[in-house]
Design a protein around this motif. Structure first.
Motif, mmCIF file in Angstrom:
data_model
loop_
_atom_site.group_PDB
_atom_site.id
_atom_site.type_symbol
_atom_site.label_atom_id
_atom_site.label_comp_id
_atom_site.label_asym_id
_atom_site.label_seq_id
_atom_site.Cartn_x
_atom_site.Cartn_y
_atom_site.Cartn_z
ATOM 1 N N ASP A 4 0.819 -1.217 0.000
ATOM 2 C CA ASP A 4 0.000 0.000 0.000
ATOM 3 C C ASP A 4 0.850 1.264 0.000
ATOM 4 O O ASP A 4 0.312 2.373 0.147
ATOM 5 C CB ASP A 4 -0.920 0.015 1.225
ATOM 6 C CG ASP A 4 -2.024 -1.023 1.132
ATOM 7 O OD1 ASP A 4 -2.236 -1.572 0.035
ATOM 8 O OD2 ASP A 4 -2.683 -1.300 2.167
ATOM 9 N N ASP A 5 2.163 1.091 -0.166
ATOM 10 C CA ASP A 5 3.107 2.222 -0.204
ATOM 11 C C ASP A 5 3.052 3.070 1.073
ATOM 12 O O ASP A 5 3.211 4.293 1.035
ATOM 13 C CB ASP A 5 2.836 3.119 -1.423
ATOM 14 C CG ASP A 5 3.215 2.440 -2.732
ATOM 15 O OD1 ASP A 5 4.185 1.651 -2.714
ATOM 16 O OD2 ASP A 5 2.548 2.677 -3.748
ATOM 17 N N LEU A 6 2.826 2.393 2.197
ATOM 18 C CA LEU A 6 2.827 3.110 3.469
ATOM 19 C C LEU A 6 4.229 3.263 4.029
ATOM 20 O O LEU A 6 4.484 4.146 4.853
ATOM 21 C CB LEU A 6 1.942 2.371 4.489
ATOM 22 C CG LEU A 6 0.465 2.230 4.108
ATOM 23 C CD1 LEU A 6 -0.286 1.443 5.175
ATOM 24 C CD2 LEU A 6 -0.173 3.603 3.920
ATOM 25 N N VAL A 7 5.140 2.391 3.592
ATOM 26 C CA VAL A 7 6.541 2.471 4.035
ATOM 27 C C VAL A 7 7.458 2.266 2.838
ATOM 28 O O VAL A 7 7.121 1.543 1.895
ATOM 29 C CB VAL A 7 6.860 1.413 5.125
ATOM 30 C CG1 VAL A 7 6.098 1.692 6.403
ATOM 31 C CG2 VAL A 7 6.577 0.000 4.633
ATOM 32 N N ASN A 8 8.607 2.895 2.889
ATOM 33 C CA ASN A 8 9.629 2.727 1.863
ATOM 34 C C ASN A 8 10.825 2.025 2.494
ATOM 35 O O ASN A 8 11.422 2.535 3.446
ATOM 36 C CB ASN A 8 10.069 4.082 1.296
ATOM 37 C CG ASN A 8 8.943 4.769 0.545
ATOM 38 O OD1 ASN A 8 8.209 4.129 -0.194
ATOM 39 N ND2 ASN A 8 8.801 6.068 0.749
ATOM 40 N N LEU A 9 11.155 0.854 1.970
ATOM 41 C CA LEU A 9 12.240 0.053 2.512
ATOM 42 C C LEU A 9 13.169 -0.372 1.383
ATOM 43 O O LEU A 9 12.730 -0.497 0.229
ATOM 44 C CB LEU A 9 11.695 -1.179 3.232
ATOM 45 C CG LEU A 9 10.825 -0.901 4.482
ATOM 46 C CD1 LEU A 9 10.118 -2.170 4.928
ATOM 47 C CD2 LEU A 9 11.677 -0.347 5.607
ATOM 48 N N PRO A 10 14.447 -0.641 1.679
ATOM 49 C CA PRO A 10 15.367 -1.074 0.615
ATOM 50 C C PRO A 10 14.942 -2.414 0.025
ATOM 51 O O PRO A 10 14.362 -3.254 0.709
ATOM 52 C CB PRO A 10 16.715 -1.196 1.348
ATOM 53 C CG PRO A 10 16.375 -1.302 2.799
ATOM 54 C CD PRO A 10 15.117 -0.517 2.986
ATOM 55 N N LYS A 11 15.217 -2.604 -1.247
ATOM 56 C CA LYS A 11 14.846 -3.834 -1.928
ATOM 57 C C LYS A 11 15.783 -4.988 -1.585
ATOM 58 O O LYS A 11 15.459 -6.158 -1.789
ATOM 59 C CB LYS A 11 14.854 -3.627 -3.448
ATOM 60 C CG LYS A 11 13.906 -2.528 -3.927
ATOM 61 C CD LYS A 11 12.457 -2.856 -3.578
ATOM 62 C CE LYS A 11 11.499 -1.783 -4.099
ATOM 63 N NZ LYS A 11 10.093 -2.047 -3.699
#
Length: 460
Positions: free
Chosen positions: A49-56
């Motif tokens: 839901d694009d609530l958090v941005n984390l490294p791939k």
């Protein structure tokens, strides 16, 4: 589709570590206590839901291939040189799913529990779905059949009493919303569930406490497969993030004797009682000398957010509490007390919920009490069959949440002020609130020994 290996240490085990900032991990575990979704489901949903941005990338895998690991630097300083401070400064968060409530209690009461934090799926807000079936019972087909039938009936009785509570509360408390009625029904119907009911649990620990806890859990080898197999999973997952540090976790002969000594039944003279309320009994006069306490400031200025100085741990009373297993699960979280843990035993009896006692003249309350007493008898039968078959460490799985447990401990003033203040508040669950009030009554003479001392910091 992503396998989300950057978010968690595995996708298919009941124990895993979220590979996220610790504050997000804390929020993740806290949310799960009051919602139906699993830790994994909730974490993945937040990402999608694009609530958090984390490294791939999984940066732990990258770290495992770095020079500091490859050349043995971590093992040299953390293991060979015996720097325990490294373990104390390293922390990890861990998620458990589909474990029994008996396992979660064992984990919450290991020797280093004061250096660990826990949160668990709450039966006050969510109905469980199934029970844990011990693998050991495969060798005992008759007991296995009785165990499975008991677990199936537990959910039937849970659903039955839940509907009765909804009918009772809808009539007796018209001011409550439909949702509040449902929550209040969940809270009371859970008394019919056994400690074998599955739960999810979150834990945070410094690594030294974690390794010490593993040593204790590994001492259950030959006693309880759920505890042993979960400990093995815990070790495997921790090794992925604390490279080279998860060592010296073998159980010592003493720990094996400590665990074995827990599975001895107490001599209970007044058996199979039916309690209408929890009971608090002082078993000593005041212990400790208030006159020795120094630098305690003006106690009258304390608010509910202030803690007493640590020296107040040295004064208090010895106390026995008689409470349900459900309340006991809440009580052990108050780590300011040193509790003498006792094996759950069906011989202590059961506690009838406050709402049933209050409305005994109604049809619903009468039916609920009949159901509770009848199912309690089946709990006794299963407990005794497990015990008599030599499966002592499996007997607690047959214990109901309404079963009474005796808890012995030193009620120190520091811990009392925290427990009584928190649990006498109106939003606390019925039984734990009644217990806090009972406890406060028998320790009020402590307040008279120290000017301005309030064990209920909310009182005027």
């Amino acid at each position: 589709m992503s396998n989300y290996s950057n978010l968690m240490t595995n996708r298919d085990q009941d124990v895993f570590i979220p590979l996220v900032p610790s504050v997000l991990g804390a929020m993740l575990m806290s949310k799960v206590s009051r919602q139906k979704e699993s830790f994994r489901e909730d974490l993945i949903q937040m990402v999608e839901d694009d609530l958090v941005n984390l490294p791939k990338e999984n940066y732990y895998e990258q770290f495992n291939h770095s020079v500091v690991v490859a050349n043995g630097f971590m093992e040299k300083w953390g293991v060979n040189y015996g720097h325990s401070s490294i373990k104390e400064l390293d922390t990890l968060q861990m998620c458990f799913e589909n474990r029994s409530r008996w396992f979660t209690e064992i984990l919450e009461t290991v020797q280093p529990y004061k250096y660990m934090s826990y949160i668990e799926y709450s039966l006050r807000y969510n109905p469980p779905k199934e029970c844990y079936i011990p693998s050991e019972l495969i060798q005992y087909p008759e007991i296995l059949k009785a165990y499975q039938e008991f677990c199936e009936e537990a959910f039937q009785r849970y659903d039955e009493t839940n509907q009765l509570f909804i009918a009772l509360f809808s009539r007796e408390y018209p001011e409550l919303s439909e949702r509040d009625v449902a929550l209040k029904a969940f809270e009371n119907a859970r008394n019919l569930l056994p400690l074998s009911a599955k739960a999810n649990m979150g834990m945070q620990s410094n690594l030294r406490a974690f390794c010490n806890a593993l040593s204790e859990l590994f001492a259950y080898e030959g006693l309880n497969d759920e505890i042993l197999s979960t400990a093995q999973l815990m070790k495997k997952e921790a090794e992925k993030v604390s490279v080279g540090m998860v060592r010296h976790v073998e159980p010592s002969p003493y720990l094996k004797s400590l665990v074995a000594s827990f599975y001895n039944r107490e001599v209970i003279t007044d058996k199979f009682k039916c309690y209408d309320a929890p009971v608090a009994v002082a078993t000593s006069d005041i212990i400790g000398n208030f006159e020795r306490l120094e630098r305690f400031g003006n106690l009258e200025l304390m608010t509910r957010f202030d803690d007493l100085p640590n020296v107040f741990r040295s004064v208090g009373k010895d106390v026995d509490l008689y409470m349900s297993e459900g309340a006991h699960h809440q009580f052990i979280r108050h780590r300011a007390f040193d509790v003498t843990l006792k094996l759950p035993d069906v011989a202590y009896g059961i506690l009838i919920p406050e709402e049933v006692v209050k409305h005994r003249g109604t049809y619903e309350a009468q039916q609920i009490e009949i159901i509770m007493k009848a199912f309690y008898q089946k709990s006794i039968a299963l407990y005794e069959s497990l015990w008599n078959a030599g499966l002592k460490s499996l007997a607690p799985y047959a214990v109901l949440n309404c079963n009474v447990r005796r808890v012995s401990f030193f009620a120190n003033a520091y811990g009392l002020a925290h427990f009584i203040t928190l649990r006498k508040e109106k939003h606390a669950q019925d039984e734990i609130r009644a217990l806090a009030s009972e406890l406060h009554e028998i320790v009020k003479d402590l307040e008279k020994k120290m000017p301005g001392l309030k064990l209920d910091k909310n009182q005027e």
